[in-house]
Scaffold this motif. Structure first.
Motif, PDB file in Angstrom:
ATOM      1  N   TYR A 394      -9.493  -4.264  14.980  1.00  0.00           N
ATOM      2  CA  TYR A 394      -9.701  -4.042  13.543  1.00  0.00           C
ATOM      3  C   TYR A 394     -10.999  -4.694  13.089  1.00  0.00           C
ATOM      4  O   TYR A 394     -11.377  -5.731  13.647  1.00  0.00           O
ATOM      5  N   ALA A 397     -11.426  -8.487  12.970  1.00  0.00           N
ATOM      6  CA  ALA A 397     -10.357  -9.170  13.724  1.00  0.00           C
ATOM      7  C   ALA A 397     -10.934  -9.785  15.003  1.00  0.00           C
ATOM      8  O   ALA A 397     -11.950  -9.316  15.521  1.00  0.00           O
ATOM      9  N   ALA A 401      -6.091  -5.014  18.773  1.00  0.00           N
ATOM     10  CA  ALA A 401      -4.725  -4.610  18.441  1.00  0.00           C
ATOM     11  C   ALA A 401      -4.189  -3.673  19.520  1.00  0.00           C
ATOM     12  O   ALA A 401      -2.981  -3.565  19.708  1.00  0.00           O
ATOM     13  N   GLU A 420       7.942  -4.910  19.638  1.00  0.00           N
ATOM     14  CA  GLU A 420       8.099  -5.947  18.623  1.00  0.00           C
ATOM     15  C   GLU A 420       7.100  -5.745  17.490  1.00  0.00           C
ATOM     16  O   GLU A 420       6.137  -4.996  17.631  1.00  0.00           O
ATOM     17  N   ASN A 421       7.338  -6.469  16.399  1.00  0.00           N
ATOM     18  CA  ASN A 421       6.395  -6.425  15.281  1.00  0.00           C
ATOM     19  C   ASN A 421       5.001  -6.827  15.782  1.00  0.00           C
ATOM     20  O   ASN A 421       4.874  -7.773  16.562  1.00  0.00           O
ATOM     21  N   GLY A 422       4.023  -6.087  15.315  1.00  0.00           N
ATOM     22  CA  GLY A 422       2.639  -6.441  15.663  1.00  0.00           C
ATOM     23  C   GLY A 422       2.224  -6.007  17.052  1.00  0.00           C
ATOM     24  O   GLY A 422       1.168  -6.393  17.540  1.00  0.00           O
ATOM     25  N   SER A 423       3.048  -5.158  17.733  1.00  0.00           N
ATOM     26  CA  SER A 423       2.695  -4.793  19.111  1.00  0.00           C
ATOM     27  C   SER A 423       1.716  -3.610  19.161  1.00  0.00           C
ATOM     28  O   SER A 423       1.271  -3.237  20.238  1.00  0.00           O
ATOM     29  N   GLY A 424       1.397  -3.006  18.019  1.00  0.00           N
ATOM     30  CA  GLY A 424       0.349  -1.976  18.006  1.00  0.00           C
ATOM     31  C   GLY A 424       0.833  -0.567  17.718  1.00  0.00           C
ATOM     32  O   GLY A 424       0.052   0.388  17.794  1.00  0.00           O
ATOM     33  N   LYS A 425       2.097  -0.404  17.350  1.00  0.00           N
ATOM     34  CA  LYS A 425       2.659   0.944  17.161  1.00  0.00           C
ATOM     35  C   LYS A 425       1.963   1.681  16.008  1.00  0.00           C
ATOM     36  O   LYS A 425       1.485   2.806  16.168  1.00  0.00           O
ATOM     37  N   LYS A 430      -2.456   5.268  13.236  1.00  0.00           N
ATOM     38  CA  LYS A 430      -3.650   5.291  12.398  1.00  0.00           C
ATOM     39  C   LYS A 430      -4.838   5.881  13.155  1.00  0.00           C
ATOM     40  O   LYS A 430      -5.678   6.556  12.572  1.00  0.00           O
ATOM     41  N   GLN A 467       4.762   3.699   6.873  1.00  0.00           N
ATOM     42  CA  GLN A 467       5.748   2.695   6.437  1.00  0.00           C
ATOM     43  C   GLN A 467       5.610   2.434   4.945  1.00  0.00           C
ATOM     44  O   GLN A 467       6.573   2.388   4.211  1.00  0.00           O
ATOM     45  N   GLU A 554       8.349   4.580  11.123  1.00  0.00           N
ATOM     46  CA  GLU A 554       9.646   4.120  10.622  1.00  0.00           C
ATOM     47  C   GLU A 554      10.084   4.932   9.406  1.00  0.00           C
ATOM     48  O   GLU A 554      10.272   4.386   8.318  1.00  0.00           O
ATOM     49  N   HIS A 585      12.493   1.252  14.969  1.00  0.00           N
ATOM     50  CA  HIS A 585      13.201   0.131  15.593  1.00  0.00           C
ATOM     51  C   HIS A 585      14.638   0.518  15.884  1.00  0.00           C
ATOM     52  O   HIS A 585      15.389  -0.260  16.441  1.00  0.00           O
TER      53      HIS A 585
END
Ligand SMILES: Nc1ncnc2c1ncn2[C@@H]1O[C@H](COP(=O)(O)OP(=O)(O)OP(=O)(O)O)[C@@H](O)[C@H]1O
Length: 632
Positions: A394, A397, A401, A420-425, A430, A467, A554, A585
């Motif tokens: 990003y 960053a 990511a 998991e959260n933040g794993s790049g899905k 995007k 989301q 999601e 999830h």
């Protein structure tokens, strides 16, 4: 024009010159469109003249009538006082000499001129109000068009927000204030010039004194105008933070948490701290300005009274007539008023044009044409979506990511992303949606590098539910078909999309059906539950019947399990032959996909269909069993 970032800015040159060279060597530079747009407009460098002429040109576009009226009013109001002073002298001399006719004509002429100044005042007021609306609207629209045109990545940059906020703040009142100040100044200088010309008869020195009196105030005021401007620009972030805190305390979607977490006083205190910081600096400057301003006024006063005294002394000596003395007095008063007005106008002009630098600087930000950073990769002979060693970091960053992601989605297949959260899905979605370009590797759609796709053509292929989908405070119809081009969609089409997302019963419940306004921001609006809003967002995606690549981030997080099961059975049948990528999830949903990627720290950790992944007894199997146990 005040381009704060000219097209020849180093960033753009770097992209234009370096990219082909690096491409030839097979190197893909980590330069995003965003990086050439990110710089906040520098303090303006363009001149007062260019900003004034640009504002006049814009005002002419917004309302030629209002601008012409302002010019006419300034000319009238500028010329009338000199004429009135002249006739006042004639009246007084006429009285002294007993010339009845001269007195009468003089009085009538003065009355007519006074009436004309009233007309000028009214005309000016009317024209200014009209221009404030029309020009304000024109500029607001230009800002919004720019906000739509810049790459999505700009919205991740605080500097861009500051520039946008400053531009919006200036758009409504500032250009008209500049014009009003300019015409007030022209008018005042006309009066001053007239006064000086009349006084010149008595003494050239007096005329000079009246003009010189303007200088000290002018210099101090312009200096302070610059200081205030710099202070306010430096504080753009604080101003935005204050506005944000106010928003937190007043918006409906924040009100629940503010109450339940009792955060109201904390946020109020934060807002107060920001305010007092800003206030202290403001006050210090205002105090200095007051003292220096008083000194400058004193100098002007001394010069004026010197003129006054010299005229009175000469009248006492019998060197001037009563009319001359009257003329001197009137001129003196008018000159004093005009001087103050001219100074006010100049100060305002100087200050306004600096603020306009923010506005014009933002409007002049170059929007790079949408083109790939590198020449697109050679087309392949295949259909479907392919990620080839894709990596992405990003803007701003430190850590990537995504790293080395490979995937292939054949036409008609469904892919699920878990992890998991933040794993790049979401990042994968995007990139597919073209919101960002990969910083490494390539993405191909139907064999063509995504970077080579025309954004409009790509958009037509996509239907997306993010989301953080949007809840439009608009009627149901506009929530499902928000694009003007889609307004032509018949109700039948909208109802079909609603039925596909299981939202049909929601609309049936609403008193005004498709015309029911949603949300509570406007009168008559009805609030929906989180899941109901989500179903509408899904309907928005399903409306795009021509899209063959569906991205769901999601999409059922807020939807109850029964509705979700029905929805996905429907999604599978409705999206027959179309590609879909689903982030979820919920393993009950995920298991229906043809292939599942398990993401971990931006990499693909496992891949396969549900049965294969369960059999592999890896991370997927562990997570699946954990969730299944929760349902038992
Ligand atoms: N706009 C952004 N700017 C900078 N970093 C970001 C941005 N969005 C996400 N990231 C970072 O990128 C990484 C991947 O985020 P991503 O949103 O793709 O995760 P995710 O797997 O979808 O998570 P979740 O399950 O919570 O939705 C995270 O470390 C996140 O902090």
């Amino acid at each position: 024009m005040s381009p704060t970032l000219p097209r020849t800015a180093p960033g753009i040159v770097a992209v234009e010159v370096l990219c082909p060279i690096l491409a030839a060597r097979g190197v893909r530079p980590r330069v995003l469109d965003f990086e050439v747009l990110a710089p906040v407009p520098e303090p303006p460098t363009s001149s007062l003249r260019s900003r004034l002429s640009r504002t006049i040109a814009l005002a002419w576009r917004a309302s030629p009538f209002a601008l012409a009226s302002m010019v006419l009013a300034a000319l009238l109001a500028g010329a009338a006082p000199t004429g009135m002073a002249w006739y006042a002298r004639r009246v007084l001399d006429g009285v002294a000499r007993g010339e009845r006719q001269v007195v009468l004509v003089g009085i009538v002429a003065e009355a007519v001129l006074l009436f004309l100044t009233y007309v000028a005042g009214g005309l000016n007021q009317f024209a200014t109000a009209r221009l404030r609306l029309t020009l304000g609207f024109l500029l607001q629209r230009a800002i919004l068009e720019k906000a739509i045109a810049v790459p999505y990545a700009c919205f991740e940059d605080a500097g861009f927000y500051d520039a946008l906020t400053r531009a919006r703040r200036e758009a409504v009142g500032r250009p008209v204030a500049l014009l009003a100040g300019f015409f007030a100044m022209v008018q005042a200088f006309a009066v001053l010039a007239g006064s000086a010309a009349l006084l010149f008869r008595f003494s050239p020195l007096c005329a000079l004194a009246i003009l010189l009196a303007a200088l000290p105030s002018f210099f101090t005021e312009t200096r302070f105008a610059t200081a205030i401007f710099r202070l306010q620009n430096r504080r753009a972030t604080e101003a935005r933070e204050q506005a944000y805190l106010e928003q937190v305390l007043t918006r409906d979607d924040h009100a629940k948490e503010v109450r339940l977490f009792g955060t109201g006083p904390t946020f109020l205190e934060r807002a107060r701290r920001v305010f007092s910081l800003v206030f202290e600096e403001d006050q210090a400057l205002a105090r200095r300005r007051l003292l220096v301003g008083l000194g400058a006024d004193l100098v002007a006063l001394a010069l004026f009274y010197a003129v006054y005294v010299s005229v009175a002394v000469r009248a006492l000596a019998g060197a001037l007539t009563v009319g001359d003395l009257g003329l001197a007095l009137v001129t003196f008063k008018q000159g004093d008023g005009a001087l103050k007005q001219a100074l006010g106008g100049l100060r305002g002009l100087y200050m306004d044009q600096q603020y306009l630098g923010n506005l014009y600087g933002f409007l002049d930000l170059p929007v790079p044409p949408k083109r790939p950073l590198l020449p697109a990769a050679r087309a392949r002979d295949e259909r479907g979506l392919r990620f080839e060693n894709v990596g992405f970091t990003y803007p701003g960053a430190k850590r990537p990511a995504l790293l080395g992601v490979d995937l292939f989605l054949a036409p008609g297949k469904k892919l699920a992303l878990v992890g998991e959260n933040g794993s790049g899905k979401s990042t994968i979605l995007k990139l597919v949606a073209g919101l960002y370009e990969p910083t490494e590797g390539r993405i191909f759609l139907d064999g063509r590098d995504l970077a080579a796709w025309d954004p409009e053509a790509l958009r037509a292929r996509l239907a997306v539910v993010f989301q953080d989908f949007v809840r439009y405070q608009l009627p149901v119809r506009d929530n499902v078909a928000p694009r003007a081009a889609e307004d032509a969609v018949p109700d039948e089409g909208i109802r079909r999309a609603l039925a596909r997302s299981e939202a049909g019963p929601i609309v049936k419940k609403l008193a005004q059906g498709l015309d029911q306004r949603l949300g509570k921001w406007f009168p008559g609006g009805v609030e929906l539950s989180g899941g109901e809003w989500q179903k509408l967002a899904l309907a928005r995606a399903f409306l795009r019947e021509q899209a063959d690549l569906l991205l769901f981030d999601e999409p059922t997080a807020a939807i109850d399990p029964a509705a979700e099961a029905a929805l996905f059975a429907r999604v599978r049948s409705e999206t027959e032959g179309r590609m879909a990528i689903l982030v979820s999830h919920r393993f009950s949903t995920v298991r229906l996909a043809d292939e599942i990627l398990v993401m971990d720290g931006g990499r693909v950790a496992e891949r396969g269909d549900h049965d294969a992944l369960l059999g592999a007894e890896g991370r997927y199997a562990a997570l699946f069993r954990l969730q299944a146990a929760g349902y038992r």
